[in-house]
Design a protein around this motif. Sequence first.
Motif, PDB file in Angstrom:
ATOM      1  N   VAL A  88      10.994  -5.805   2.021  1.00 54.66           N
ATOM      2  CA  VAL A  88      10.441  -7.549   1.430  1.00 54.66           C
ATOM      3  C   VAL A  88       9.381  -6.782   1.515  1.00 54.66           C
ATOM      4  CG1 VAL A  88      10.032  -7.300   4.240  1.00 54.66           C
ATOM      5  CG2 VAL A  88      11.476 -10.041   2.074  1.00 54.66           C
ATOM      6  N   ASP A  89       8.767  -6.554   2.252  1.00 52.19           N
ATOM      7  CA  ASP A  89       7.064  -6.900   2.395  1.00 52.19           C
ATOM      8  C   ASP A  89       6.069  -6.212   0.427  1.00 52.19           C
ATOM      9  OD1 ASP A  89       7.713  -4.194   3.277  1.00 52.19           O
ATOM     10  OD2 ASP A  89       5.372  -3.744   3.392  1.00 52.19           O
ATOM     11  N   LYS A  90       7.302  -5.571   0.117  1.00 46.86           N
ATOM     12  CA  LYS A  90       7.208  -4.711  -1.050  1.00 46.86           C
ATOM     13  C   LYS A  90       7.127  -5.704  -2.117  1.00 46.86           C
ATOM     14  CE  LYS A  90       5.424  -0.867   0.565  1.00 46.86           C
ATOM     15  NZ  LYS A  90       3.898  -0.597   0.952  1.00 46.86           N
ATOM     16  N   TYR A 103       9.666 -13.299  12.096  1.00 46.40           N
ATOM     17  CA  TYR A 103       9.276 -12.168  10.953  1.00 46.40           C
ATOM     18  C   TYR A 103       8.136 -11.507  11.718  1.00 46.40           C
ATOM     19  CZ  TYR A 103      13.351 -13.515   8.441  1.00 46.40           C
ATOM     20  OH  TYR A 103      14.766 -13.939   8.375  1.00 46.40           O
ATOM     21  N   GLN A 104       7.404 -11.877  12.692  1.00 44.72           N
ATOM     22  CA  GLN A 104       6.211 -11.327  12.934  1.00 44.72           C
ATOM     23  C   GLN A 104       5.435 -11.267  11.782  1.00 44.72           C
ATOM     24  OE1 GLN A 104       6.669  -7.341  14.952  1.00 44.72           O
ATOM     25  NE2 GLN A 104       8.031  -8.145  16.548  1.00 44.72           N
ATOM     26  N   CYS A 106       8.201 -16.626   3.447  1.00 42.03           N
ATOM     27  CA  CYS A 106       7.497 -16.149   3.987  1.00 42.03           C
ATOM     28  C   CYS A 106       6.985 -14.554   3.860  1.00 42.03           C
ATOM     29  CB  CYS A 106       8.455 -16.386   5.315  1.00 42.03           C
ATOM     30  SG  CYS A 106       7.057 -16.706   7.011  1.00 42.03           S
ATOM     31  N   HIS A 107       7.507 -14.085   3.732  1.00 45.13           N
ATOM     32  CA  HIS A 107       6.920 -12.547   3.404  1.00 45.13           C
ATOM     33  C   HIS A 107       5.246 -13.393   1.761  1.00 45.13           C
ATOM     34  CE1 HIS A 107       9.742 -10.924   6.170  1.00 45.13           C
ATOM     35  NE2 HIS A 107       8.714 -10.286   6.101  1.00 45.13           N
ATOM     36  N   SER A 165       8.928  -2.945   5.396  1.00 50.02           N
ATOM     37  CA  SER A 165       8.277  -1.492   6.059  1.00 50.02           C
ATOM     38  C   SER A 165       7.292  -1.225   6.804  1.00 50.02           C
ATOM     39  CB  SER A 165       7.613  -0.617   4.494  1.00 50.02           C
ATOM     40  OG  SER A 165       6.171  -1.578   3.781  1.00 50.02           O
ATOM     41  N   THR A 166       6.735  -2.230   7.603  1.00 46.50           N
ATOM     42  CA  THR A 166       5.946  -2.307   8.226  1.00 46.50           C
ATOM     43  C   THR A 166       6.123  -2.565   9.905  1.00 46.50           C
ATOM     44  OG1 THR A 166       4.793  -4.560   7.938  1.00 46.50           O
ATOM     45  CG2 THR A 166       4.161  -2.117   7.059  1.00 46.50           C
ATOM     46  N   THR A 167       7.182  -3.884  10.134  1.00 43.10           N
ATOM     47  CA  THR A 167       7.387  -4.302  11.404  1.00 43.10           C
ATOM     48  C   THR A 167       9.275  -3.510  11.202  1.00 43.10           C
ATOM     49  OG1 THR A 167       8.567  -5.998   9.846  1.00 43.10           O
ATOM     50  CG2 THR A 167       6.319  -6.271  10.928  1.00 43.10           C
TER      51      THR A 167
END
Length: 283
Positions: free
Chosen positions: A248-250, A64-65, A27-28, A211-213
């Motif tokens: 996870v975003d990285k 996950y916003q 999803c990311h 790292s953001t949420t």
Amino acid sequence: PPSALDHTHDGDVKVVLLTGATGFLGCHILSQLMDTTQAKVYCLVRAPSLKKAQKRIQDTAANYQLKIDMRRIVPVLGDMEHPQLGLSKKNWLKLCAEVEHIIHTASYVNHIQPYFAFKKSVAGTNELLTMATSQTLKMMHFVSSTTASTQVNNSHFSVNPIEDFINTDDASLICSGYGQSKWVQEENIRQASEYGVRYTIYRFSEISGSSTTGIGNTDDIFHRILRMMLSVPVRAQGMPYLLDIIPVDKAAQSIVFGMADKGKRNTVFNVANQTPLPIDRFY
């Protein structure tokens, strides 16, 4: 031969098939594709109807916003554990004709089961490789695991640091059925590359919350062990372990940002944190 087919993946990323879009990392990755490309993304989803498949994608993103543009997302009903991905003949041919990049994140994760439990996962990757060599030549981006290079020899555990395919002698030392299945899938990709399939392979260790949420998958083995350890009122001092964790975003960025980079083709990456965290400091 496949190498004689048109290489549709040259140039900007325009059409992608993503597996695992309703999973944590997938999803990311979908969100990153929305943010940094103009691609149309086909998402393989297990669901009884297209409406429910779309809702699964939307619900996961909301959980996950993440903001996603459903106008560029095309759910397709299928199942990685079935021949031709469980797709209708029409959809199989459509994807074979249109897709340029395949991002394969869908995976059954279990660190206890033997290799036999993962044979359908191996078969699903082979179906994707068949698609990658049908009508046009597509690029495969495969999410692997450091377990594919984690070996045990005389009760000593180590991670093979080589950023390349693991030879069969070293593979015989892989210590889990899950890791063995990832090695087999990597080996099948290596063999497909001899016939022209281009690939990138990403071996991840632990993947943490964004790292953001800060939102993560608190049901995975890492968080379960963490909850167990935190429930015990004492802990060992001077534990020598290091935690190699990637937000996870990285992890998603490491895949999406390199898709159009010709310098990253036919490469294997052991994706590691530049500053692994001592477990004492983590506590």
